[in-house]
Design a protein around this motif. Structure first.
Motif, short mmCIF file in Angstrom:
data_model
loop_
_atom_site.label_atom_id
_atom_site.label_comp_id
_atom_site.label_asym_id
_atom_site.label_seq_id
_atom_site.Cartn_x
_atom_site.Cartn_y
_atom_site.Cartn_z
N LEU A 49 0.83 -1.21 0.00
CA LEU A 49 0.00 0.00 0.00
C LEU A 49 0.86 1.25 0.00
CD1 LEU A 49 -3.08 0.33 -0.01
CD2 LEU A 49 -2.96 0.78 2.44
N THR A 50 1.95 1.22 0.77
CA THR A 50 2.86 2.36 0.79
C THR A 50 3.51 2.58 -0.57
OG1 THR A 50 3.32 1.95 3.13
CG2 THR A 50 4.88 3.33 1.93
N SER A 51 3.85 1.49 -1.25
CA SER A 51 4.46 1.59 -2.57
C SER A 51 3.50 2.24 -3.56
CB SER A 51 4.88 0.21 -3.07
OG SER A 51 5.79 -0.40 -2.15
N ILE A 52 2.22 1.85 -3.52
CA ILE A 52 1.23 2.44 -4.42
C ILE A 52 1.07 3.92 -4.12
CG2 ILE A 52 -1.20 2.43 -5.06
CD1 ILE A 52 0.31 0.10 -6.22
N VAL A 53 1.03 4.28 -2.85
CA VAL A 53 0.84 5.68 -2.47
C VAL A 53 2.04 6.53 -2.91
CG1 VAL A 53 0.70 7.25 -0.50
CG2 VAL A 53 -0.73 5.20 -0.56
N VAL A 54 3.25 6.02 -2.70
CA VAL A 54 4.45 6.79 -3.06
C VAL A 54 4.53 6.98 -4.57
CG1 VAL A 54 6.97 6.73 -3.09
CG2 VAL A 54 5.73 6.14 -1.00
N SER A 55 4.26 5.92 -5.33
CA SER A 55 4.32 6.06 -6.78
C SER A 55 3.24 7.01 -7.29
CB SER A 55 4.16 4.69 -7.44
OG SER A 55 2.88 4.13 -7.16
N GLY A 56 2.04 6.95 -6.70
CA GLY A 56 0.99 7.88 -7.10
C GLY A 56 1.30 9.32 -6.73
N ALA A 57 1.86 9.52 -5.54
CA ALA A 57 2.23 10.87 -5.12
C ALA A 57 3.33 11.44 -6.00
CB ALA A 57 2.67 10.87 -3.66
N TRP A 58 4.27 10.59 -6.43
CA TRP A 58 5.33 11.05 -7.32
C TRP A 58 4.75 11.59 -8.63
CZ3 TRP A 58 6.81 8.89 -12.13
CH2 TRP A 58 8.00 9.38 -12.67
N GLN A 59 3.70 10.98 -9.12
CA GLN A 59 3.12 11.41 -10.39
C GLN A 59 2.19 12.59 -10.24
OE1 GLN A 59 1.22 8.28 -12.63
NE2 GLN A 59 1.74 9.31 -14.55
N TRP A 60 1.53 12.74 -9.08
CA TRP A 60 0.56 13.81 -8.91
C TRP A 60 1.13 15.05 -8.24
CZ3 TRP A 60 -3.96 14.50 -11.15
CH2 TRP A 60 -4.56 13.40 -11.75
N THR A 61 2.33 14.97 -7.71
CA THR A 61 2.95 16.15 -7.10
C THR A 61 3.10 17.31 -8.09
OG1 THR A 61 4.09 14.89 -5.38
CG2 THR A 61 5.04 17.01 -5.98
N PRO A 62 3.53 17.09 -9.34
CA PRO A 62 3.61 18.23 -10.27
C PRO A 62 2.28 18.93 -10.50
CG PRO A 62 4.85 16.36 -11.11
CD PRO A 62 4.08 15.86 -9.94
N PHE A 63 1.19 18.17 -10.53
CA PHE A 63 -0.13 18.77 -10.71
C PHE A 63 -0.45 19.71 -9.55
CE2 PHE A 63 -4.72 18.58 -9.89
CZ PHE A 63 -5.21 19.07 -11.09
N MET A 64 -0.23 19.24 -8.33
CA MET A 64 -0.47 20.09 -7.16
C MET A 64 0.47 21.30 -7.16
SD MET A 64 -2.90 18.38 -5.85
CE MET A 64 -3.58 16.74 -5.64
N MET A 65 1.70 21.08 -7.56
CA MET A 65 2.67 22.16 -7.58
C MET A 65 2.24 23.27 -8.53
SD MET A 65 6.63 22.01 -8.85
CE MET A 65 6.05 21.89 -10.56
N LEU A 66 1.72 22.91 -9.70
CA LEU A 66 1.30 23.92 -10.67
C LEU A 66 0.12 24.74 -10.15
CD1 LEU A 66 1.57 21.92 -14.01
CD2 LEU A 66 3.09 23.72 -13.18
N ILE A 67 -0.82 24.09 -9.48
CA ILE A 67 -1.96 24.83 -8.95
C ILE A 67 -1.52 25.79 -7.86
CG2 ILE A 67 -4.10 24.59 -7.65
CD1 ILE A 67 -4.73 22.11 -9.18
N VAL A 68 -0.69 25.31 -6.93
CA VAL A 68 -0.22 26.17 -5.85
C VAL A 68 0.67 27.29 -6.40
CG1 VAL A 68 1.12 26.24 -3.72
CG2 VAL A 68 -0.40 24.32 -4.17
N LEU A 69 1.49 26.98 -7.39
CA LEU A 69 2.36 28.00 -7.99
C LEU A 69 1.52 29.09 -8.65
CD1 LEU A 69 5.24 28.89 -8.63
CD2 LEU A 69 5.12 27.52 -10.72
N ALA A 70 0.42 28.70 -9.30
CA ALA A 70 -0.47 29.72 -9.88
C ALA A 70 -1.05 30.61 -8.78
CB ALA A 70 -1.59 29.03 -10.66
N GLY A 71 -1.38 30.02 -7.63
CA GLY A 71 -1.87 30.82 -6.52
C GLY A 71 -0.82 31.77 -5.97
#
Length: 321
Positions: free
Chosen positions: A181-203
Motif C-alpha cells: 500500500l505504501t508503494s502504491i501511495v508513493v508512486s501515485g504521489a510522485w506522479q501527482w505532485t507536479p499537478f499540485m505544484m502547478l496549482i499552488v504556484l499559480a496561486g
C-alpha cells in the motif's frame, strides 16, 4: 371647421398596447439566434450521449441482472447485486483501500507540491529548467510510471531504493510484498505532485506583492507573512487541487494492475480493480455493473463538490469587486 373635427376623434393607443408586439418579436428572434448557435453543437451532444449515457443506462440494466458469462445464466436479480456488493467483505476492503490510497496520495502530493511551489517561486539561476524537470512525472503515462517504479525503483535486487539502502548498510526490502500500500501511495504521489505544484504556484503568482511588501516594511518576518498572508491566499487553490486530485486518484487502476495485481491478497485492491476482477476474472457482469454504478455515484458526489468550489473561485473576484 377645425382640423380635429375634419379628421374625426383621434384614437388613443396606450404605450403598453402599441409596443406589445415588439417584445414577442425580439424574443422569437432571440430564440432563433439561440438555436442557430446551438445547432452546430448538436452532433457533439448526440455523440456524447451515445458514448456516455447509453452505456450507463446499459450498466443500470445489467446491474439488476444475474449474468455470468461462463455459465450463461442471465436472469432478473433486482437489487441482489447491490446487496451482495455491500455485504461482501472484499468489497468493504476495496472501499477502505480506495479511501486510504486516495487520501494518502492526495495529501502527500499536496504537501510536496506546496513545498516545491514555494521553492521554485523564488528567483534563481536555471529556474525554468527546474520547473520543466519537476513537471515531467505528470507527463509520463500511468502504466509507464508504474513499470518504472516496479522495476527501476522498487525491485528487490536491482531497484535504486535498495541499492541506496545497501550503501548505508541496510538490508534490501521487498517493497511490493512487504509494503504494497505504501508503494502504491508513493508512486501515485510522485506522479501527482507536479499537478499540485502547478496549482499552488499559480496561486502564489497571483498573490499581490504590495501586500507582502507592506507586511515586510511593518516588520513581519517571512514565517509570519507565510502564516497570515500566504496560507489564507492559497487556501482555495489547495482545496481545488485536493478535490481535483481526489477525483482522479479515486479511479486509480493502472498502477495497481501493473505493480501489485491487487495483492498480496487484497492488500491493494481498490474499487476499480475489484470491478475489473468481477467482470473479467469472475465474469459476473451483473455484480460488476452494480459495483460500477456505486463507484460512479461516489465519483459524481466528489465531482459536484469540486465544481461548486470551482464556481466559487470564479465568482469570487466579481463579488469582491
Amino acid at each position: 371647421m377645425s382640423e380635429t373635427a375634419t379628421r374625426g376623434p383621434s384614437k388613443f393607443v396606450p404605450n403598453s398596447t402599441r409596443f406589445a408586439a415588439q417584445p414577442d418579436g425580439r424574443s422569437a428572434r432571440r430564440r432563433k439566434e439561440g438555436w442557430t448557435r446551438r445547432l452546430p453543437l448538436l452532433p457533439a451532444l448526440i455523440y456524447m450521449i451515445v458514448l456516455t449515457q447509453l452505456p450507463f443506462l446499459a450498466t443500470l440494466y445489467y446491474s439488476v441482472r444475474s449474468w455470468n458469462l461462463l455459465t450463461g445464466r442471465n436472469t432478473f436479480a433486482g437489487l441482489d447485486n447491490y446487496a451482495a456488493a455491500f455485504t461482501d467483505p472484499t468489497y468493504r476492503t476495496a472501499v477502505l483501500n480506495t479511501v486510504l490510497i486516495t487520501s494518502a496520495t492526495v495529501l502527500l502530493s499536496m504537501l510536496l507540491g506546496v513545498g516545491l511551489a514555494l521553492l521554485i517561486n523564488e528567483r534563481f539561476i536555471g529556474r525554468g529548467l527546474v520547473r520543466t524537470l519537476l513537471i515531467t512525472p505528470f507527463l509520463i503515462m500511468p502504466t509507464a510510471a508504474a513499470l518504472l517504479w516496479k522495476y527501476t525503483m522498487l525491485d528487490p535486487d536491482q531497484g535504486m531504493v535498495n541499492v541506496l539502502l545497501r550503501t548505508v548498510g541496510i538490508q534490501p526490502v521487498a517493497w511490493l510484498q512487504e509494503y504494497p500500500l505504501t508503494s502504491i501511495v508513493v508512486s501515485g504521489a510522485w506522479q501527482w505532485t507536479p499537478f499540485m505544484m502547478l496549482i499552488v504556484l499559480a496561486g502564489l503568482q497571483s498573490m499581490p506583492h504590495d501586500v507582502t511588501e507592506a507586511a515586510a516594511v511593518d516588520g513581519a518576518g517571512r514565517l509570519a507573512v507565510f502564516r497570515h498572508l500566504t496560507v489564507p491566499h492559497l487556501k482555495p487553490f489547495v482545496q481545488l487541487g485536493v478535490l481535483l486530485g481526489a477525483i482522479n486518484v479515486v479511479s486509480t487502476f493502472d498502477g495497481i494492475f501493473m505493480m501489485t495485481q491487487g495483492g498480496p491478497g487484497t492488500a491493494t485492491t481498490n474499487l476499480p480493480y475489484y470491478l475489473y476482477q468481477q467482470a473479467f476474472q469472475s465474469f459476473e457482469i451483473g455484480r460488476a455493473a452494480a459495483l460500477g454504478v456505486v463507484t460512479v455515484i461516489g465519483t459524481i458526489i466528489v465531482a459536484q463538490a469540486a465544481l461548486r468550489l470551482l464556481s466559487g473561485l470564479l465568482a469570487g473576484p466579481e463579488v469582491r469587486s
